[in-house]
Scaffold this active site. Structure first.
Site, mmCIF file in Angstrom:
data_model
loop_
_atom_site.group_PDB
_atom_site.id
_atom_site.type_symbol
_atom_site.label_atom_id
_atom_site.label_comp_id
_atom_site.label_asym_id
_atom_site.label_seq_id
_atom_site.Cartn_x
_atom_site.Cartn_y
_atom_site.Cartn_z
ATOM 1 N N TRP A 36 0.866 -1.186 0.000
ATOM 2 C CA TRP A 36 0.000 0.000 0.000
ATOM 3 C C TRP A 36 0.903 1.236 0.000
ATOM 4 O O TRP A 36 1.721 1.413 0.896
ATOM 5 C CB TRP A 36 -0.940 0.046 1.209
ATOM 6 C CG TRP A 36 -1.598 1.388 1.270
ATOM 7 C CD1 TRP A 36 -2.521 1.875 0.384
ATOM 8 C CD2 TRP A 36 -1.340 2.451 2.201
ATOM 9 N NE1 TRP A 36 -2.841 3.174 0.703
ATOM 10 C CE2 TRP A 36 -2.137 3.545 1.809
ATOM 11 C CE3 TRP A 36 -0.505 2.582 3.325
ATOM 12 C CZ2 TRP A 36 -2.128 4.766 2.506
ATOM 13 C CZ3 TRP A 36 -0.497 3.788 4.007
ATOM 14 C CH2 TRP A 36 -1.307 4.864 3.601
ATOM 15 N N ASP A 75 -10.765 3.981 10.080
ATOM 16 C CA ASP A 75 -10.212 2.769 10.685
ATOM 17 C C ASP A 75 -10.691 2.521 12.108
ATOM 18 O O ASP A 75 -9.900 2.299 13.014
ATOM 19 C CB ASP A 75 -8.680 2.798 10.623
ATOM 20 C CG ASP A 75 -8.161 2.727 9.204
ATOM 21 O OD1 ASP A 75 -8.080 1.616 8.665
ATOM 22 O OD2 ASP A 75 -7.844 3.783 8.619
ATOM 23 N N ASP A 96 -7.706 -4.539 9.524
ATOM 24 C CA ASP A 96 -6.930 -3.298 9.394
ATOM 25 C C ASP A 96 -7.701 -2.133 9.993
ATOM 26 O O ASP A 96 -8.568 -1.558 9.356
ATOM 27 C CB ASP A 96 -6.617 -3.029 7.907
ATOM 28 C CG ASP A 96 -5.755 -1.768 7.735
ATOM 29 O OD1 ASP A 96 -5.152 -1.334 8.724
ATOM 30 O OD2 ASP A 96 -5.705 -1.239 6.612
ATOM 31 N N LYS A 110 -6.781 2.667 -2.957
ATOM 32 C CA LYS A 110 -7.379 3.622 -2.020
ATOM 33 C C LYS A 110 -8.003 4.774 -2.787
ATOM 34 O O LYS A 110 -7.535 5.141 -3.866
ATOM 35 C CB LYS A 110 -6.311 4.130 -1.045
ATOM 36 C CG LYS A 110 -6.876 4.933 0.109
ATOM 37 C CD LYS A 110 -5.891 5.060 1.259
ATOM 38 C CE LYS A 110 -6.431 5.967 2.337
ATOM 39 N NZ LYS A 110 -5.653 5.918 3.557
ATOM 40 N N HIS A 115 -11.742 2.003 1.874
ATOM 41 C CA HIS A 115 -11.109 2.735 0.775
ATOM 42 C C HIS A 115 -12.011 3.016 -0.417
ATOM 43 O O HIS A 115 -11.561 3.086 -1.552
ATOM 44 C CB HIS A 115 -9.862 1.981 0.306
ATOM 45 C CG HIS A 115 -8.761 2.027 1.314
ATOM 46 N ND1 HIS A 115 -7.468 1.636 1.044
ATOM 47 C CD2 HIS A 115 -8.746 2.433 2.598
ATOM 48 C CE1 HIS A 115 -6.726 1.788 2.119
ATOM 49 N NE2 HIS A 115 -7.481 2.257 3.081
ATOM 50 N N GLU A 118 -2.894 -2.970 -2.707
ATOM 51 C CA GLU A 118 -4.081 -2.351 -2.097
ATOM 52 C C GLU A 118 -4.413 -1.002 -2.728
ATOM 53 O O GLU A 118 -3.546 -0.150 -2.885
ATOM 54 C CB GLU A 118 -3.821 -2.169 -0.597
ATOM 55 C CG GLU A 118 -4.958 -1.493 0.156
ATOM 56 C CD GLU A 118 -4.706 -1.429 1.661
ATOM 57 O OE1 GLU A 118 -3.578 -1.739 2.106
ATOM 58 O OE2 GLU A 118 -5.635 -1.048 2.390
ATOM 59 N N ASP A 162 -9.837 -2.884 0.651
ATOM 60 C CA ASP A 162 -9.946 -2.427 2.038
ATOM 61 C C ASP A 162 -11.333 -1.801 2.191
ATOM 62 O O ASP A 162 -11.714 -0.938 1.395
ATOM 63 C CB ASP A 162 -8.843 -1.400 2.350
ATOM 64 C CG ASP A 162 -8.866 -0.935 3.793
ATOM 65 O OD1 ASP A 162 -9.932 -0.504 4.267
ATOM 66 O OD2 ASP A 162 -7.805 -0.971 4.457
ATOM 67 N N HIS A 178 -8.956 -6.264 3.465
ATOM 68 C CA HIS A 178 -8.677 -5.589 4.728
ATOM 69 C C HIS A 178 -10.015 -5.270 5.361
ATOM 70 O O HIS A 178 -10.770 -4.446 4.841
ATOM 71 C CB HIS A 178 -7.888 -4.288 4.518
ATOM 72 C CG HIS A 178 -6.415 -4.485 4.575
ATOM 73 N ND1 HIS A 178 -5.509 -3.455 4.466
ATOM 74 C CD2 HIS A 178 -5.671 -5.612 4.772
ATOM 75 C CE1 HIS A 178 -4.288 -3.940 4.563
ATOM 76 N NE2 HIS A 178 -4.352 -5.237 4.740
HETATM 77 C C1 RNT Z 1 -4.006 2.659 4.737
HETATM 78 C C2 RNT Z 1 -4.133 1.238 4.340
HETATM 79 C C3 RNT Z 1 -3.070 0.301 4.850
HETATM 80 C C4 RNT Z 1 -2.663 0.551 6.292
HETATM 81 C C5 RNT Z 1 -1.731 -0.479 6.877
HETATM 82 C C6 RNT Z 1 -1.119 -0.032 8.152
HETATM 83 O O1 RNT Z 1 -5.054 3.419 4.346
HETATM 84 O O2 RNT Z 1 -5.391 0.766 4.692
HETATM 85 O O3 RNT Z 1 -3.459 -1.008 4.667
HETATM 86 O O4 RNT Z 1 -3.769 0.698 7.122
HETATM 87 O O5 RNT Z 1 -0.808 -0.868 5.959
HETATM 88 ZN ZN ZN Z 2 -5.746 -1.349 4.494
#
Ligand code: RNT
Ligand code: ZN
Length: 411
Positions: free
Chosen positions: A179, A290, A319, A222, A256, A220, A253, A280
Site C-alpha cells: 500500500w 479505521d 486493518d 485507495k 477505501h 491495495e 480495504d 482488509h
Molecule cells: C491505509 C491502508 C493500509 C494501512 C496499513 C497499516 O489506508 O489501509 O493497509 O492501514 O498498511
Molecule cells: Zn488497508
C-alpha cells in the site's frame, strides 16, 4: 437455548452445526500488529505519518517488540481458532543502530520468526511506505525524484525477501501487501505521469523473482486520504489493471471506497478475475477512519460473500487502529466480531436462498433472509468457544481489564 436445541433448529433448515464448527475453525484471520501501538513501529519515537493517522491517547501502548509480542499473545489467548499475525516493515527489531528501510533483511525479523514458530502463528507482511523522511512529500514509488524512487524500490525488494523468509521458516505462505500513500492534496496537473512512474517502480520490484510457494504479493487500492484528498496514484482502477497484468492479487480495504459503495459487492468480480480475494476488514466512519469493526451490515455482507464463495479463496486480514480505547480489547473485539459474522453466514442456508433467487421467488427470499437472522446463533458460538477453551461472553473484558491494571498501566 442449549447447543443441542440449536443444533436441532439448524438441522431443520439443512445446516449441520458440527460441520460449521469445523469450517469456522479452519478460517485463519491475520491480526494486524499495528493496533497494538497506533502504527508507530520501532524506528522512531514519533507517531505514524504520511497518509496514515491515529487519534487518541489511551495509556499502555506497546513500546518494544517484547511488549507487542506479549500483548498479541494475551489477545490471542482470548480468541478462538488459530490465526496469523500481520507485521509491517517498520516493526523490525533493531540493535543500537536503526537499519534503514532499503537495507532491511531477515536479521531484523528473526525475533518475530522465532516467536511465531513457538506460538504456531503464521506471519504476513507489509512494506512500510510511510512514516519516513523519504515519504515526507507524500510520494514514494511515484516520486518525480529518481533517487527517492530507487530507495523505495529497494525497500520493496528487501520486503519480498523478508516475506519469503517468513513463508519458508513458518511453512505457510506469507501474504505481502503493498500500500503506497502516494497522492496529492489538490488537483494535480498531471494524473498520468505519477501512475506511469508507480507502475514502472512496481515492475522493478516484481522483477525480483520471488518464490510463489512462500510469498503472495497483494496490491491495495485507495480512494483518498487525509492530505491526499484530490488524487491517489494507486486508485482502484490502477490496482485492478496493474495487479491483473502482473498476475498478483488486488486487495480490497473496506474503508477505501465511497461511503455508500457496497464493498462486499466487489468480491464476486474480484474472485472471478483474480481467482482469490485479499481483504482488509475495516470500518470507515464518515471517512477512512479505521474504527474497530462492529457486527454491522457491512461486515455481515462481506462475511456472507466470503462464506458463499468459500473462505479458502480469501486472504482475510484486519486493518484498523483506534488509539482512544484499550488496544487489546480492540484486537479481541475485532477478531471475535469477524468470526461471529463468518459463523452467522455459515449458519445460513445459502443454497436454498440462491434457489429462491433463481426461481424468482422474491417474497420468500426476503422473508427467509430476515427470519434466518434470528436463528439461535449464540448457542453455537458458545459451543465453539467452549471447545476452543476461551470465554464465550463478555467475561473476556474482565481479563483484559486485569491485564491493563497489572501490565499496561505500569508502562
Ligand atoms: C491505509 C491502508 C493500509 C494501512 C496499513 C497499516 O489506508 O489501509 O493497509 O492501514 O498498511
Ligand atoms: Zn488497508
Amino acid at each position: 437455548m442449549s447447543y443441542q436445541e440449536s443444533k436441532k433448529a439448524y438441522a431443520k433448515i439443512g445446516i449441520d452445526t458440527e460441520k460449521v464448527l469445523e469450517s469456522l475453525k479452519s478460517v485463519p484471520i491475520s491480526m494486524h500488529c499495528w493496533q497494538g501501538d497506533d502504527v508507530c513501529g520501532f524506528e522512531t519515537t514519533g507517531g505514524a505519518s504520511g497518509g496514515i493517522q491515529t487519534t487518541g491517547n489511551y495509556p499502555g501502548k506497546a513500546r518494544t517488540s517484547q511488549e507487542l509480542m506479549a500483548d498479541i499473545d494475551f489477545a490471542m489467548s482470548l480468541i478462538p481458532g488459530s490465526h496469523r499475525v500481520n507485521l509491517h516493515a517498520c516493526y523490525g527489531v533493531h540493535g543500537d543502530k536503526i537499519t534503514d528501510r532499503d537495507k532491511l533483511s531477515e536479521k531484523e525479523f528473526k525475533p518475530w520468526v522465532d516467536w511465531a514458530k513457538k506460538r504456531g502463528y503464521g506471519l504476513d507482511f507489509n512494506p512500510t511506505f510511510f512514516s519516513h523522511p523519504n515519504a515526507a512529500d507524500g510520494l514514494t514509488l511515484s516520486n518525480p525524484d529518481p533517487k527517492i524512487r530507487a530507495f523505495w524500490i529497494k525497500h520493496g525488494i528487501q520486503c519480498l525477501k523478508i516475506a519469503e523468509y517468513f513463508g519458508k521458516e513458518l511453512k505457510s505462505p506469507c501474504s505481502i501487501n503493498f500500500w503506497m500513500p502516494d497522492g496529492y492534496k489538490d488537483e494535480p496537473s498531471d494524473r498520468l505521469g505519477p501512475r506511469m512512474r508507480m507502475a514502472e517502480s512496481l515492475d522493478k520490484i516484481f522483477k525480483y523473482k520471488y518464490n510463489k510457494k512462500y510469498c503472495i504479493p497483494l496490491l491495495e487500492s485507495k480512494l483518498f486520504g487525509i492530505g491526499v484528498e484530490s488524487y491517489t496514484v494507486a486508485s482502484h482502477e490502477f490496482v485492478m489493471g496493474y495487479a491483473m497484468k502482473r498476475g498478483i492479487l488486488g486487495l480490497l480495504d473496506m474503508g477505501h471506497f465511497h461511503l455508500s459503495e457496497n464493498v462486499a459487492d466487489k468480491i464476486s468480480s474480484f474472485l472471478m478475475f483474480f481467482g482469490k480475494v485479499a481483504f482488509h476488514i475495516s470500518r470507515p466512519v464518515r471517512w477512512d477512519s479505521d474504527h474497530v469493526i462492529r457486527q454491522n451490515d457491512d461486515l455481515r455482507a462481506a462475511a456472507t460473500e466470503i462464506v458463499r464463495m468459500g473462505p479458502k479463496n480469501f486472504i482475510i486480514a484486519l486493518d484498523y487502529f483506534d488509539a482512544s480505547i484499550n488496544r487489546i480489547a480492540a484486537w479481541v473485539l475485532g477478531m471475535l466480531n469477524m468470526q461471529k459474522e463468518l459463523l452467522k453466514a455459515m449458519l445460513t442456508p445459502a443454497d436454498a436462498l440462491k434457489k429462491l433467487q433463481d426461481e424468482g421467488r422474491f417474497t420468500e427470499q426476503l422473508v427467509l433472509q430476515e427470519e434466518y437472522k434470528n436463528y439461535p446463533f449464540e448457542a453455537v458460538w458458545a459451543e465453539f468457544c467452549r471447545r476452543e477453551k476461551v470465554p464465550a461472553g463478555e467475561e473476556w473484558l474482565q481479563s483484559v481489564q486485569k491485564y491493563e491494571k497489572e501490565v499496561l498501566l505500569k508502562r
